[in-house]
Design a protein around this motif. Structure first.
Motif, mmCIF file in Angstrom:
data_model
loop_
_atom_site.group_PDB
_atom_site.id
_atom_site.type_symbol
_atom_site.label_atom_id
_atom_site.label_comp_id
_atom_site.label_asym_id
_atom_site.label_seq_id
_atom_site.Cartn_x
_atom_site.Cartn_y
_atom_site.Cartn_z
ATOM 1 N N ILE A 182 -1.054 8.924 -7.250
ATOM 2 C CA ILE A 182 -1.632 10.266 -7.537
ATOM 3 C C ILE A 182 -1.192 10.880 -8.725
ATOM 4 O O ILE A 182 -1.784 11.499 -9.359
ATOM 5 N N LEU B 298 -9.378 17.544 3.822
ATOM 6 C CA LEU B 298 -9.103 16.502 4.729
ATOM 7 C C LEU B 298 -8.540 15.231 4.239
ATOM 8 O O LEU B 298 -9.150 14.862 3.149
ATOM 9 N N TRP B 299 -7.685 14.178 4.704
ATOM 10 C CA TRP B 299 -7.061 13.013 4.229
ATOM 11 C C TRP B 299 -6.193 13.402 3.139
ATOM 12 O O TRP B 299 -6.158 12.521 2.067
ATOM 13 N N ILE B 300 -5.583 14.510 2.734
ATOM 14 C CA ILE B 300 -4.936 14.518 1.568
ATOM 15 C C ILE B 300 -3.626 13.927 1.639
ATOM 16 O O ILE B 300 -2.637 14.468 2.549
ATOM 17 N N SER B 301 -3.299 13.009 0.727
ATOM 18 C CA SER B 301 -2.300 12.332 0.639
ATOM 19 C C SER B 301 -1.154 12.984 0.195
ATOM 20 O O SER B 301 -1.312 13.787 -0.743
ATOM 21 N N PHE C 240 0.930 -1.052 0.069
ATOM 22 C CA PHE C 240 0.064 -0.146 0.090
ATOM 23 C C PHE C 240 0.713 1.256 0.044
ATOM 24 O O PHE C 240 0.487 2.286 -0.591
ATOM 25 N N GLY D 82 -17.339 13.857 2.316
ATOM 26 C CA GLY D 82 -16.500 12.836 1.654
ATOM 27 C C GLY D 82 -17.119 12.580 0.333
ATOM 28 O O GLY D 82 -16.779 13.055 -0.547
ATOM 29 N N LEU D 83 -17.845 11.211 0.237
ATOM 30 C CA LEU D 83 -18.484 10.898 -0.952
ATOM 31 C C LEU D 83 -19.464 12.137 -1.221
ATOM 32 O O LEU D 83 -19.691 12.082 -2.709
ATOM 33 N N ARG E 267 0.406 2.296 6.675
ATOM 34 C CA ARG E 267 0.805 3.479 5.470
ATOM 35 C C ARG E 267 1.596 4.770 6.056
ATOM 36 O O ARG E 267 1.596 5.476 5.709
ATOM 37 N N PHE F 132 -3.986 15.449 -4.352
ATOM 38 C CA PHE F 132 -5.323 15.623 -4.654
ATOM 39 C C PHE F 132 -6.203 16.091 -3.618
ATOM 40 O O PHE F 132 -6.515 15.460 -2.664
ATOM 41 N N GLY F 133 -6.820 17.309 -4.012
ATOM 42 C CA GLY F 133 -7.447 17.993 -2.711
ATOM 43 C C GLY F 133 -8.986 17.950 -3.144
ATOM 44 O O GLY F 133 -9.415 18.952 -3.641
ATOM 45 N N VAL F 134 -9.498 16.923 -2.770
ATOM 46 C CA VAL F 134 -10.918 16.944 -2.779
ATOM 47 C C VAL F 134 -11.859 16.871 -1.551
ATOM 48 O O VAL F 134 -12.795 17.719 -1.303
ATOM 49 N N THR F 135 -11.522 15.736 -0.988
ATOM 50 C CA THR F 135 -12.351 15.418 0.421
ATOM 51 C C THR F 135 -12.117 16.752 1.361
ATOM 52 O O THR F 135 -11.074 17.151 1.532
HETATM 53 C C1 LIG Z 1 -5.762 6.429 3.256
HETATM 54 C C2 LIG Z 1 -6.472 7.579 2.709
HETATM 55 C C3 LIG Z 1 -6.044 8.339 1.795
HETATM 56 C C4 LIG Z 1 -6.901 9.370 1.147
HETATM 57 N N1 LIG Z 1 -6.305 10.360 0.341
HETATM 58 C C5 LIG Z 1 -6.990 11.091 -0.221
HETATM 59 C C6 LIG Z 1 -6.437 12.031 -1.017
HETATM 60 O O1 LIG Z 1 -5.343 12.231 -1.283
HETATM 61 N N2 LIG Z 1 -7.231 13.224 -1.437
HETATM 62 C C7 LIG Z 1 -8.657 13.154 -1.168
HETATM 63 O O2 LIG Z 1 -9.265 14.038 -1.780
HETATM 64 N N3 LIG Z 1 -9.358 12.450 -0.245
HETATM 65 C C8 LIG Z 1 -8.395 11.467 0.186
HETATM 66 N N4 LIG Z 1 -8.963 10.559 1.135
HETATM 67 C C9 LIG Z 1 -10.242 10.586 1.363
HETATM 68 C C10 LIG Z 1 -11.115 9.388 0.540
HETATM 69 O O3 LIG Z 1 -11.324 9.881 -0.724
HETATM 70 C C11 LIG Z 1 -12.529 9.598 1.489
HETATM 71 O O4 LIG Z 1 -12.343 8.995 2.615
HETATM 72 C C12 LIG Z 1 -13.698 8.947 0.868
HETATM 73 O O5 LIG Z 1 -13.957 9.825 -0.182
HETATM 74 C C13 LIG Z 1 -14.887 8.872 1.554
HETATM 75 O O6 LIG Z 1 -15.217 9.851 2.208
HETATM 76 P P1 LIG Z 1 -15.440 9.837 3.730
HETATM 77 O O7 LIG Z 1 -14.529 9.214 4.484
HETATM 78 O O8 LIG Z 1 -15.877 11.342 4.269
HETATM 79 O O9 LIG Z 1 -16.891 8.844 4.009
HETATM 80 P P2 LIG Z 1 -18.561 9.472 4.038
HETATM 81 O O10 LIG Z 1 -18.743 9.958 2.855
HETATM 82 O O11 LIG Z 1 -18.712 10.175 5.260
HETATM 83 O O12 LIG Z 1 -18.939 8.042 4.134
HETATM 84 C C14 LIG Z 1 -19.093 7.122 5.400
HETATM 85 C C15 LIG Z 1 -19.242 5.537 5.023
HETATM 86 O O13 LIG Z 1 -20.772 5.732 4.727
HETATM 87 C C16 LIG Z 1 -20.938 5.394 3.362
HETATM 88 N N5 LIG Z 1 -22.230 5.746 2.649
HETATM 89 C C17 LIG Z 1 -22.166 7.025 2.269
HETATM 90 N N6 LIG Z 1 -23.236 7.463 1.894
HETATM 91 C C18 LIG Z 1 -23.935 6.131 1.503
HETATM 92 C C19 LIG Z 1 -25.133 5.903 1.043
HETATM 93 N N7 LIG Z 1 -26.008 6.667 0.381
HETATM 94 N N8 LIG Z 1 -25.338 4.689 0.907
HETATM 95 C C20 LIG Z 1 -24.828 3.711 1.483
HETATM 96 N N9 LIG Z 1 -23.539 3.867 2.141
HETATM 97 C C21 LIG Z 1 -23.170 5.105 2.125
HETATM 98 C C22 LIG Z 1 -19.713 5.107 2.770
HETATM 99 O O14 LIG Z 1 -19.451 4.070 1.630
HETATM 100 C C23 LIG Z 1 -18.593 5.042 4.067
HETATM 101 O O15 LIG Z 1 -18.488 3.678 4.116
HETATM 102 C C24 LIG Z 1 -8.091 9.425 1.563
HETATM 103 C C25 LIG Z 1 -8.866 8.656 2.428
HETATM 104 C C26 LIG Z 1 -7.906 7.582 2.966
HETATM 105 C C27 LIG Z 1 -8.406 6.599 3.886
#
Ligand SMILES: Cc1cc2nc3c(=O)[nH]c(=O)nc-3n(C[C@H](O)[C@H](O)[C@H](O)COP(=O)(O)OP(=O)(O)OC[C@H]3O[C@@H](n4cnc5c(N)ncnc54)[C@H](O)[C@@H]3O)c2cc1C
Length: 322
Positions: free
Chosen positions: A98, A163-166, A90, A139-140, A215, A131-134
């Motif tokens: 990235i 947040l979580w920007i690698s 990993f 998150g999603l 990691r 990569f600055g999205v989260t």
């Molecule tokens: C090691 C690591 C590195 C990362 N690096 C980067 C990076 O470089 N740049 C960056 O921008 N981001 C980065 N991220 C962030 C990553 O992209 C987010 O963690 C991801 O987008 C999910 O967002 P969240 O953690 O806020 O989860 P949330 O959006 O809060 O979701 C929480 C949980 O609920 C579930 N869920 C949400 N909505 C639904 C739904 N409608 N139905 C069913 N289930 C649902 C999700 O699948 C998840 O399991 C990194 C994360 C990790 C762990």
């Protein structure tokens, strides 16, 4: 007897096998001891990144006019599965992926001038991108992000948090998703977002490392962005269409992350099979017991199925299909 043949990825043509073999030859120069030491010290694996860049692999999915290999996400996924199955698993994958998937939105949507300016330093490994999205509250649910970019003359002024920007500790550049039109003024929540590829200017961006388990060699960060100026020429494509553009980074990301995970699973399984053959309990190797064999076989078939699905996703992406 070697079990290597059980763990080969589905590189079914000579060209694909050559990708796997070329990447593996570099990865094998970085052994368990190298990665274990990086994990203990938390130091970024610069030597590994440089070796991959020297081999020309960072440009695998970038156009040949800018120094890339002009191949697809399918070939990039074969590359990243090989990296995932190497000793660095990993950490090795995260140290380089990235630079491959992050700027893919530039490959697809950048202007000629932007591609010429932005891609070669990435391919040569001279610049590292993050990569600055989260964000803390999105998150999603990307369209709810709060980072704002306001146009003032020939530049945008950006404020927000990520947040979580690698790799932000090492990054020279950031691919940033920000809102340029308030969501209330947009017809759809996916409208009004824009992407920028710009200097990671530490006068305006503070990257605070988040300590995490696992990691350790690749940093994760909270970013605090205060009045960051971004020249208009660093905006990719049209203002307000960033959500559609970022899909061309996010979809490759998902495919490559899946391929890496399969590589990691294959390595874990190979180690488990080897141990089952070596560890003697009750006078015979534990692998003689079906209760040990069955879950190993099940894992093998699940990884194989996951690989088929990932290659299918990559083929669809490369064909421009949803
Ligand atoms: C090691 C690591 C590195 C990362 N690096 C980067 C990076 O470089 N740049 C960056 O921008 N981001 C980065 N991220 C962030 C990553 O992209 C987010 O963690 C991801 O987008 C999910 O967002 P969240 O953690 O806020 O989860 P949330 O959006 O809060 O979701 C929480 C949980 O609920 C579930 N869920 C949400 N909505 C639904 C739904 N409608 N139905 C069913 N289930 C649902 C999700 O699948 C998840 O399991 C990194 C994360 C990790 C762990």
């Amino acid at each position: 007897m070697t079990t290597d043949h059980l763990f080969e990825p589905l590189a079914d043509t000579p060209d694909r096998a050559a990708i796997r073999d070329g990447v593996r030859a570099i990865c094998e120069r970085f052994d368990d001891e190298y990665w274990s030491q990086k994990d203990r010290s938390g130091d970024f694996p610069f030597e590994f990144g440089a070796a991959i860049a020297e081999g020309g692999w960072l440009g695998i999915a970038m156009p040949p006019e800018y120094g890339g290999a002009g191949l697809g996400i399918t070939e990039a996924s074969i590359m990243m599965q090989t990296v995932g199955s190497s000793a660095g698993t990993f950490a090795a994958s995260s140290a380089i992926h990235i630079n491959i998937f992050g700027p893919h939105a530039i490959v697809v949507h950048g202007s000629e001038e932007q591609r010429r300016r932005m891609l070669p330093p990435l391919i040569e490994g001279k610049e590292r991108a993050c990569f600055g999205v989260t964000e803390p509250d999105s998150g999603l649910d990307t369209t709810q992000l709060k980072t704002r970019a306001v146009l003032q003359g020939d530049r945008y002024i950006v404020n927000g948090r990520k947040l979580w920007i690698s790799t932000a500790q090492e990054a020279d550049k950031i691919l940033l998703l920000a809102r340029t039109t308030p969501i209330e003024e947009c017809a759809k929540p996916t409208d009004g977002l824009s992407i920028f590829y710009t200097d990671f200017n530490r006068d305006y961006i503070e990257a605070r490392e988040i300590h995490k388990m696992g990691r350790a060699a690749v940093d994760s960060n909270a970013l605090f962005i205060d009045n960051l100026p971004i020249p208009v020429e660093d905006r990719i494509g049209e203002e307000g269409k960033g959500f559609r553009y970022i899909i061309d980074s996010l979809n490759p990301e998902r495919i490559l992350n899946a391929a890496e995970a399969i590589g990691i699973g294959r390595r874990a399984l190979a180690k488990a099979v080897q141990y089952a053959g070596e560890r003697v309990v009750f006078g015979r190797p534990i692998g003689k017991n079906q209760a040990i064999q069955h879950p190993l076989a099940e894992s093998w078939s699940e990884l194989y199925a996951a690989e088929l699905m990932t290659l299918k996703a990559a083929a669809l992406y490369d064909a421009g299909l949803p």
